[in-house]
Design a protein around this motif. Structure first.
Motif: not given
Length: 86
Positions: A17-26, A56-70
């Motif tokens: 649940k946390f991982l899904t919630s974090e995905m939604y938030k980010k 994505l330069d071998d990065k996670r979509p999560y990382d891009y979202c953290l950087e504001g690069k949606h």
């Protein structure tokens, strides 16, 4: 055994649940919706979101979202949706 096998176990239900919630938030509501549209379920969307993606330069979509690069994540989803290999 992959991560989803563990997340299906009762003792990891809260982490799931946390991982899904974090995905939604980010990602935000709009991008989250696009991920669900492309992958058709939360489990596959989550697996992709937390995986390193070569295009994505071998990065996670999560990382891009953290950087504001949606927009990069959204572009990658568009390529996936239309079957464009990058």
């Amino acid at each position: 055994m992959n991560i989803d096998d563990f997340l299906e176990k009762p003792e990891f239900k809260e982490f799931d649940k946390f991982l899904t919630s974090e995905m939604y938030k980010k990602a935000g509501r709009e991008l989250f919706g696009k991920m669900l549209e492309v992958f058709e379920n939360e489990r596959d969307a989550r697996g992709w979101f937390y995986s390193n993606i070569k295009s994505l330069d071998d990065k996670r979509p999560y990382d891009y979202c953290l950087e504001g690069k949606h927009e990069y994540v959204e572009s990658e989803l568009g390529r996936i949706k239309h079957g464009i290999v990058s």
